[in-house]
Design an enzyme around this catalytic site. Sequence first.
Site, PDB file in Angstrom:
ATOM      1  N   ASP A   1       0.820  -1.227   0.000  1.00  0.00           N
ATOM      2  CA  ASP A   1       0.000   0.000   0.000  1.00  0.00           C
ATOM      3  C   ASP A   1       0.845   1.264   0.000  1.00  0.00           C
ATOM      4  OD1 ASP A   1      -2.299  -1.656   0.251  1.00  0.00           O
ATOM      5  OD2 ASP A   1      -1.920  -1.794   2.392  1.00  0.00           O
TER       6      ASP A   1
ATOM      7  N   LYS B   1       2.103   2.220  -5.124  1.00  0.00           N
ATOM      8  CA  LYS B   1       2.809   1.727  -6.319  1.00  0.00           C
ATOM      9  C   LYS B   1       2.016   1.985  -7.598  1.00  0.00           C
ATOM     10  CE  LYS B   1       3.096  -2.388  -4.447  1.00  0.00           C
ATOM     11  NZ  LYS B   1       2.747  -2.106  -3.049  1.00  0.00           N
TER      12      LYS B   1
HETATM   13  P1  IMP Z   1      -2.649 -12.677   1.877  1.00  0.00           P
HETATM   14  O1  IMP Z   1      -1.701 -12.152   0.860  1.00  0.00           O
HETATM   15  O2  IMP Z   1      -4.082 -12.420   1.536  1.00  0.00           O
HETATM   16  O3  IMP Z   1      -2.381 -14.103   2.218  1.00  0.00           O
HETATM   17  O4  IMP Z   1      -2.404 -11.876   3.231  1.00  0.00           O
HETATM   18  C1  IMP Z   1      -1.205 -11.986   3.983  1.00  0.00           C
HETATM   19  C2  IMP Z   1      -0.819 -10.650   4.573  1.00  0.00           C
HETATM   20  O5  IMP Z   1      -0.426  -9.772   3.535  1.00  0.00           O
HETATM   21  C3  IMP Z   1      -1.922  -9.933   5.343  1.00  0.00           C
HETATM   22  O6  IMP Z   1      -1.348  -9.205   6.397  1.00  0.00           O
HETATM   23  C4  IMP Z   1      -2.496  -8.990   4.311  1.00  0.00           C
HETATM   24  O7  IMP Z   1      -3.140  -7.877   4.898  1.00  0.00           O
HETATM   25  C5  IMP Z   1      -1.223  -8.587   3.594  1.00  0.00           C
HETATM   26  N1  IMP Z   1      -1.454  -8.143   2.224  1.00  0.00           N
HETATM   27  C6  IMP Z   1      -1.754  -8.904   1.153  1.00  0.00           C
HETATM   28  N2  IMP Z   1      -1.871  -8.151   0.063  1.00  0.00           N
HETATM   29  C7  IMP Z   1      -1.655  -6.889   0.446  1.00  0.00           C
HETATM   30  C8  IMP Z   1      -1.599  -5.639  -0.259  1.00  0.00           C
HETATM   31  O8  IMP Z   1      -1.780  -5.550  -1.466  1.00  0.00           O
HETATM   32  N3  IMP Z   1      -1.314  -4.548   0.504  1.00  0.00           N
HETATM   33  C9  IMP Z   1      -1.066  -4.622   1.825  1.00  0.00           C
HETATM   34  N4  IMP Z   1      -1.089  -5.755   2.516  1.00  0.00           N
HETATM   35  C10 IMP Z   1      -1.367  -6.874   1.827  1.00  0.00           C
END
Ligand code: IMP
Length: 421
Positions: A12, A15
Amino acid sequence: MNRLVLGAQWGDEGKGKIVDILSEDADVIVRYQGGSNAGHTVCIEDKKYILHLIPSGILHKDKICVIGNGVVIDPASFLEEKRALEELSVNIENRLMISEKAHLVMPYHKVLDEIKELQLGDGKIGTTKKGIGPCYVDKYNRVGIRVCDLLSNDILKDKIHTNVEQVNKLCDLYKIERFDADKIFKQYKEYAYELKDYIRNTVYYLNGVVKNGKSVLFEGAQGSLLDVDFGTYPYVTSSSPTVGGAFTGTGLSYKALNNVVGVMKAYATRVGNGPFPSELTGETGEEIRQKGAEFGATTGRPRRCGWLDLVAVKYAVMLSGIEDIALTKLDVLDEMEDVKVCVGYEYEGRKIGYIPSQLEEFAKCQPVYKTFKGWNKTNDISQYSDLPKEARMYIEYIENFLGVRISIISTGAKREETIIR
Ligand code: IMP
């Protein structure tokens, strides 16, 4: 010039906007990891575009975009994004390629993601519940279903049946409804029909692009501190947002990369759980959240906000060989009395300048701050020398600390609100 744009914090960082600006100089833009867990926001004139899977470069009507082999693709999410873009008059026909080697997110991946989180209780990761982790698990367990499998009914059917048989054993264990393999097959056959024109061997395509002297922009998702190897494990995503992921996720070699741009917000945010030493849980954190509209682009969750953590960014610089920083959302800190940056941690009475690998140790780290006098206003400014002196001092301190130039400064969401140095 082939560039890579990646997140230097916990995702976040803004980008989307930076990729949009740098796409101007590229012929092809390629996403290399993650999936629809990402949410890249780009504002052009009075329109706001949120991209999850499709590279942000698609908003430039003459550019080719590639979803690389390292990405995990949820076809439903892809088709929804395609429709949303069309509604905003962005046509992706003949400009988008999907790697045949990319893995597919299946309906059971999303359910398994949710179950895992429930099982973890208070220790949950706080995932986006988009099925990202379970999809990468299948990939590395060598049972994943890939985009190329969509092109053969027999193979697709066979793989879905084999996987659903295993998944249903888990469903019985968790006492949840079983999956119907035939139903999933029928649905994915329909997706195959809609996706088939985009499917390519992007590994050969991308290498051809580079060989012919055209330029590629690699678009990273999430951020360095969420990297499965180098991030705050286990509170990470399941892919490699750092530089290595760009090679394994596209099939291009390191020789194809000339410049790495790290995107860094003027403060820090994190969604989901995990240690965050410079987190601000009180009023200042709330002020940043409101001014910076720090709510997830994918899940709408409020983001945890804090001061800029330079120890974390310096680590990201080291990991990916970041040569340029794009500093975003500087305007969010406008009108603050003081602005702080974390320049080290205090751990068990001593000052350290690194991120401990053991999470329990990192969780005990207290931030050591350097305080700056705030500034009045930075937005609407397009020349570096016109920035308030205090803001320039902040920027130049960061450059010195990181040993990297800050080449792009974003002072608002729009393309025009950018200083290029
Ligand atoms: P997942 O990628 O959905 O498995 O989430 C794993 C961790 O990465 C969590 O803490 C999510 O909030 C974080 N996360 C996944 N994608 C993003 C993103 O695009 N921006 C910020 N955090 C992310």
